[in-house]
Design an enzyme around this catalytic site. Structure first.
Site, PDB file in Angstrom:
ATOM      1  N   HIS A   1       0.453  29.729 -14.267  1.00  0.00           N
ATOM      2  CA  HIS A   1       0.648  28.701 -15.308  1.00  0.00           C
ATOM      3  C   HIS A   1       0.922  29.343 -16.658  1.00  0.00           C
ATOM      4  O   HIS A   1       0.355  30.385 -16.985  1.00  0.00           O
ATOM      5  CB  HIS A   1      -0.601  27.822 -15.402  1.00  0.00           C
ATOM      6  CG  HIS A   1      -0.834  26.984 -14.181  1.00  0.00           C
ATOM      7  ND1 HIS A   1      -0.074  25.872 -13.905  1.00  0.00           N
ATOM      8  CD2 HIS A   1      -1.723  27.108 -13.156  1.00  0.00           C
ATOM      9  CE1 HIS A   1      -0.509  25.327 -12.758  1.00  0.00           C
ATOM     10  NE2 HIS A   1      -1.496  26.068 -12.289  1.00  0.00           N
TER      11      HIS A   1
ATOM     12  N   ILE B   1     -14.591  28.561 -11.317  1.00  0.00           N
ATOM     13  CA  ILE B   1     -13.242  29.012 -11.726  1.00  0.00           C
ATOM     14  C   ILE B   1     -12.207  28.180 -10.975  1.00  0.00           C
ATOM     15  O   ILE B   1     -11.743  28.546  -9.897  1.00  0.00           O
ATOM     16  CB  ILE B   1     -13.038  30.532 -11.484  1.00  0.00           C
ATOM     17  CG1 ILE B   1     -14.200  31.352 -12.067  1.00  0.00           C
ATOM     18  CG2 ILE B   1     -11.692  30.963 -12.059  1.00  0.00           C
ATOM     19  CD1 ILE B   1     -14.250  31.406 -13.583  1.00  0.00           C
TER      20      ILE B   1
ATOM     21  N   CYS C   1       5.108  35.211  17.884  1.00  0.00           N
ATOM     22  CA  CYS C   1       4.582  36.574  17.691  1.00  0.00           C
ATOM     23  C   CYS C   1       3.062  36.695  17.811  1.00  0.00           C
ATOM     24  O   CYS C   1       2.565  37.805  18.003  1.00  0.00           O
ATOM     25  CB  CYS C   1       5.064  37.152  16.360  1.00  0.00           C
ATOM     26  SG  CYS C   1       4.417  36.293  14.914  1.00  0.00           S
TER      27      CYS C   1
END
Ligand SMILES: Cc1cc2nc3c(=O)[nH]c(=O)nc-3n(C[C@H](O)[C@H](O)[C@H](O)COP(=O)(O)OP(=O)(O)OC[C@H]3O[C@@H](n4cnc5c(N)ncnc54)[C@H](O)[C@@H]3O)c2cc1C
Length: 476
Positions: free
Chosen positions: A49, A334, A440
């Protein structure tokens, strides 16, 4: 005795370890999961950001702007895919336009470079697939995109190379404060340390309560996404946001550094660890995204996922020394823009520890480098040289992403070795393509078993216990 124990190895724990490993310190990072970057740092929008959103004067605003700059610098140095592609916040009506003006004012006050408000037509010139309904937009040239797990891994790897000890599958269960801290873990191992950093993401309030600290509480908020095939990757060039609200930054449409299109997130309060997606949530994301970019072909979807934000009662990161336990530093709650701010948070944390009495003496030998081999990005000549040196680079395992056996083997013997199918995927992109590992995965499973010297039935997808095979068919 450790100088610092860091709890949690998402992007915040990794950034703190990266910064502190420059100094002559004995550091341990304790992570409850089987790998780094398995929490919010794995499942987010992957946007760097610009920094116009946080309120001026907050720590969040300062660390967002600093972190954006640092992230691009670190990404370049440590070979993390990142791109400064810019972003647009689009306005559909007068109320949105007022919001854009406010974001612009905040951005200027926060010191965000390259901000301007442009007309709807100008926005469509830049982004031809933008809706005709867009009246104007805030252009932020400093915004960008990054590989969030590679960023986390890169910083953690440099820390480990410089002597930091990383303990995976080590969940902190209690902390005692005496002369020093005694940190106890799920495996019965105990760590004595002078300082503790709490970087436990959505569990950061639980960990801070372990020292009697109830200064913030996490309100886990899920964000659901679509990840579309590369055939939709060119739909937009910049990150397209709608106006944010109190729950999150709104539904965005963006390219990823891997060339896909990411669309999301919504914002729904949930339980910690509940990363399930819902039909209603995804329908909301789809409908909302089409307002800004109507032509998105959602049938090109290759994966849905959800990430959990560590929202709290505060419109701010919860960073600071605990009032209940001297020497205990919270890097808690956070939420976004935590990925962007991470490296700046790491630096800020080192400064706080210094103020708290930790002596920081720079190491002369600090090695701030990292190697990464990406076979498909090499020239033909380089590819040939590599295959001559190691024929495993001549065997393509993941056809969608052109990932070779050599890269998978390297991921399994890297500084922080992959220990799971998803760990391999995060390190070298095997299984990230259109078929999402359908082709895979069994081959990756076999290579993991061979390289780690274990039976294929012991290979896990992610966490301990997430074994992908039950038993050999002929034994059933
Ligand atoms: C939906 C969504 C979208 C987002 N989009 C963006 C974006 O585009 N840009 C941006 O800048 N930010 C964004 N963010 C925010 C960003 O992802 C977070 O701020 C960042 O990842 C937080 O990192 P962290 O290290 O604090 O948490 P995490 O990555 O969750 O790491 C915490 C770690 O602590 C470990 N842990 C927890 N408890 C314990 C324990 N008791 N013992 C040991 N280990 C423990 C966990 O296993 C985990 O690995 C978004 C977040 C979400 C959820």
């Amino acid at each position: 005795m450790y100088d610092v124990v860091i709890i949690g190895c998402g992007v915040i724990g990794a950034a703190a370890a990266y910064e502190l490993s420059r100094y002559d310190l004995k550091i341990a990072v304790l992570e409850s999961e089987n790998d780094v970057a398995t929490g919010s740092s794995k499942a987010n929008s992957a946007i760097l950001h610009a920094g116009y959103d946080p309120k001026p004067g907050t720590l969040m605003a300062k660390l967002n702007v600093e972190g954006n700059e640092l992230a691009f610098r670190i990404a370049e140095k440590l070979h993390v895919p990142a791109e400064r592609c810019g972003s647009l916040v689009v306005a559909f009506d007068e109320k949105d336009e007022e919001h854009l003006n406010e974001l612009y004012r905040r951005g200027i006050e926060n010191g965000v470079p390259g901000l301007s408000i442009i007309s709807g037509d100008k926005a469509r010139e830049l982004e031809p697939n933008l809706s005709e309904e867009v009246r104007s937009a805030l252009l932020a040239e400093s915004a960008g995109i990054i590989s969030p797990w590679d960023y986390t891994l890169a910083m953690a790897e440099v820390a480990v190379k410089n002597g930091t000890e990383l303990f995976l599958n080590t969940r902190v269960t209690s902390i005692e404060k005496g002369e020093c801290f005694t940190v106890r873990s799920s495996k019965g191992k105990t760590f004595k340390t002078r300082y503790v950093i709490n970087a436990a993401g959505v569990n950061s309030d639980v960990v801070s309560e372990m020292v009697g600290d109830r200064e913030f509480s996490v309100r886990p908020t899920a964000g659901e996404y679509y990840l579309l095939d590369k055939s939709e990757g060119e739909r937009v060039s910049r990150v397209i946001f709608q106006c944010p609200n109190e729950l999150g930054k709104g539904v965005l449409v963006s390219r990823t550094v891997h060339g896909n299109l990411i669309v999301g997130p919504n914002a729904v309060e949930t339980d910690r660890g509940n990363t399930a997606t819902t039909r209603e949530g995804l329908a909301f994301v789809q409908e909302t995204a089409k307002r800004s970019v109507p032509g998105i072909q959602f049938r090109e979807n290759i994966r849905n996922f959800a990430g959990i934000r560590a929202n709290t009662e505060f419109d701010e990161f919860c960073i600071g020394e605990s009032r209940s336990a001297k020497g205990f530093l919270n890097l808690g709650g956070i939420k976004s823009p935590g990925l962007t701010a991470a490296a700046a948070i790491g630096r800020y944390a080192a400064g706080l520890l210094k103020d708290m009495g930790l002596e920081l003496i720079e190491k002369e030998s600090f090695d701030d480098t990292r190697e990464a081999i990406r076979f498909k990005e090499l020239s033909d000549l380089e590819k040939n040289e590599l295959i001559k040196r190691d024929p495993a680079f001549g065997r393509v395992i993941c056809r969608c992403e052109t990932i070779t056996e050599g890269e998978i083997v390297a991921a399994l013997h890297s500084v922080i070795p992959a220990r799971s199918i998803n760990g391999v995927k995060r390190r070298c992109n095997a299984g990230m393509g259109r078929c999402q590992g359908g082709f895979c995965s069994p081959r990756v499973c076999r290579i993991i078993a061979r390289e780690l010297g274990i039976d294929e039935t012991e290979v896990v997808e992610e966490k301990e216990g997430s074994n992908v095979l039950y038993s050999r068919l002929k034994e059933v």
